[in-house]
Design a protein around this motif. Structure first.
Motif, PDB file in Angstrom:
ATOM      1  N   GLN A 134       0.876  -1.164   0.092  1.00  0.00           N
ATOM      2  CA  GLN A 134      -0.126   0.128  -0.168  1.00  0.00           C
ATOM      3  C   GLN A 134       0.679   1.225  -0.052  1.00  0.00           C
ATOM      4  O   GLN A 134       0.600   2.312  -0.630  1.00  0.00           O
ATOM      5  CB  GLN A 134      -1.028  -0.001   1.250  1.00  0.00           C
ATOM      6  N   SER A 135       2.023   1.184   0.850  1.00  0.00           N
ATOM      7  CA  SER A 135       2.764   2.423   0.825  1.00  0.00           C
ATOM      8  C   SER A 135       4.077   2.273   1.385  1.00  0.00           C
ATOM      9  O   SER A 135       4.395   1.241   2.134  1.00  0.00           O
ATOM     10  CB  SER A 135       2.033   3.342   2.167  1.00  0.00           C
ATOM     11  N   TYR A 136       5.029   2.997   1.174  1.00  0.00           N
ATOM     12  CA  TYR A 136       6.625   2.729   1.409  1.00  0.00           C
ATOM     13  C   TYR A 136       6.810   3.338   2.913  1.00  0.00           C
ATOM     14  O   TYR A 136       7.834   3.053   3.547  1.00  0.00           O
ATOM     15  CB  TYR A 136       7.510   3.421   0.404  1.00  0.00           C
ATOM     16  N   GLU A 137       5.920   3.907   3.364  1.00  0.00           N
ATOM     17  CA  GLU A 137       5.891   4.676   4.676  1.00  0.00           C
ATOM     18  C   GLU A 137       6.213   3.653   5.913  1.00  0.00           C
ATOM     19  O   GLU A 137       5.606   2.609   5.752  1.00  0.00           O
ATOM     20  CB  GLU A 137       5.109   5.684   5.174  1.00  0.00           C
ATOM     21  N   GLN A 138       6.959   3.844   6.692  1.00  0.00           N
ATOM     22  CA  GLN A 138       7.326   2.987   8.035  1.00  0.00           C
ATOM     23  C   GLN A 138       6.648   3.710   9.163  1.00  0.00           C
ATOM     24  O   GLN A 138       6.776   4.883   9.117  1.00  0.00           O
ATOM     25  CB  GLN A 138       8.506   2.766   8.263  1.00  0.00           C
ATOM     26  N   TYR A 139       6.014   2.922  10.109  1.00  0.00           N
ATOM     27  CA  TYR A 139       5.362   3.290  11.257  1.00  0.00           C
ATOM     28  C   TYR A 139       6.393   3.072  12.276  1.00  0.00           C
ATOM     29  O   TYR A 139       6.412   1.546  12.653  1.00  0.00           O
ATOM     30  CB  TYR A 139       3.858   2.626  11.420  1.00  0.00           C
ATOM     31  N   PHE A 140       6.647   3.595  13.348  1.00  0.00           N
ATOM     32  CA  PHE A 140       7.699   3.351  14.407  1.00  0.00           C
ATOM     33  C   PHE A 140       6.954   3.459  15.462  1.00  0.00           C
ATOM     34  O   PHE A 140       6.166   4.025  16.058  1.00  0.00           O
ATOM     35  CB  PHE A 140       8.816   4.434  14.430  1.00  0.00           C
ATOM     36  N   GLY A 141       7.609   2.395  16.427  1.00  0.00           N
ATOM     37  CA  GLY A 141       7.220   2.550  17.948  1.00  0.00           C
ATOM     38  C   GLY A 141       7.887   3.422  18.605  1.00  0.00           C
ATOM     39  O   GLY A 141       8.748   4.095  17.921  1.00  0.00           O
TER      40      GLY A 141
END
Lengths: 112, 114
Positions: free
Chosen positions: B99-106
């Protein structure tokens, strides 16, 4: 190997002005470049992605440019606010999966 | 949707001890990353998983670091034995590249080795 350089010194600007952050890279031709914001004690938060065939991308008060000839991206925050104070990280894709290679980041301080 | 969860948030150990970090990615994210962020530096990739398989662990110091992602969901990162230079924030991130290359960080785990 891939090398990313961001403004080494902190950037201090007055509220309402435009902040411009620089990201330079060498030894690589990324398919895309991303900008993240990181506040103290928190993980980075995605802001914008720009692809190699795009010159400019905008999102609200944010603007990113990408010059693949100069191997440089500029990140602009217009009408800056004290709440924009944070560290901003530039990241490039790597040859391996979808992992990112990050620069050291630039600390931005917006004063009232 | 819930974000990436990590625990513990802080850990202090003595050198030569062992430590483990846990990460629960965003539901449905097939790709999971562990990054190490030393003070004043940007995050540095340690290991990347696609489901429960390793995509890239070229920068993981395998003599002391290990990671696993059983069942393709949660992941643990272990250090044994720890060295002073392992003091850093360990960040877990997840993404859904379809869907997307963005990463979600903890929020990260801050490790101090004394």
């Amino acid at each position: 190997s891939q090398k990313i350089e961001q403004n080494s010194e902190a950037l201090n600007i007055q509220e309402g002005k435009t902040a411009t952050l620089t990201c330079n890279y060498t030894n690589y031709s990324p398919a895309y470049l991303q900008w993240y914001r990181q506040d103290p004690g928190r993980g980075p938060v995605f802001l914008l992605l720009i692809r190699e065939n795009e010159k400019e991308k905008r999102k609200e008060r944010l603007k990113v440019t990408f010059d693949t000839t100069l191997k440089q991206s500029l990140f602009h925050i217009t009408a800056s606010q004290p709440a924009d104070s944070a560290t901003y990280l530039c990241a490039l894709d790597t040859n391996s999966g979808y992992a990112l290679n990050f620069g050291k980041g630039t600390s931005l301080l917006v004063t009232p | 949707e819930a974000g990436v969860a990590q625990s513990p948030r802080y850990k202090i150990i003595e050198k030569r001890q062992s430590v483990a970090f846990w990460c629960n990615p965003i539901s449905g994210h097939a790709t999971l990353y562990w990054y190490q962020q030393i003070l004043g530096q940007g995050p540095k990739l340690l290991i990347q998983f696609q489901n429960n398989g390793v995509v890239d662990d070229s920068q993981l110091p395998k003599d002391r670091f290990s990671a696993e992602r059983l069942k393709g969901v949660d992941s643990t990162l272990k250090i044994q034995p720890a060295k002073l230079e392992d003091s850093a924030v360990y960040l877990c991130a997840s993404s859904n590249p379809g869907q997307s290359y963005e990463q979600y960080f903890g929020p990260g785990t801050r490790l101090t080795v004394t």
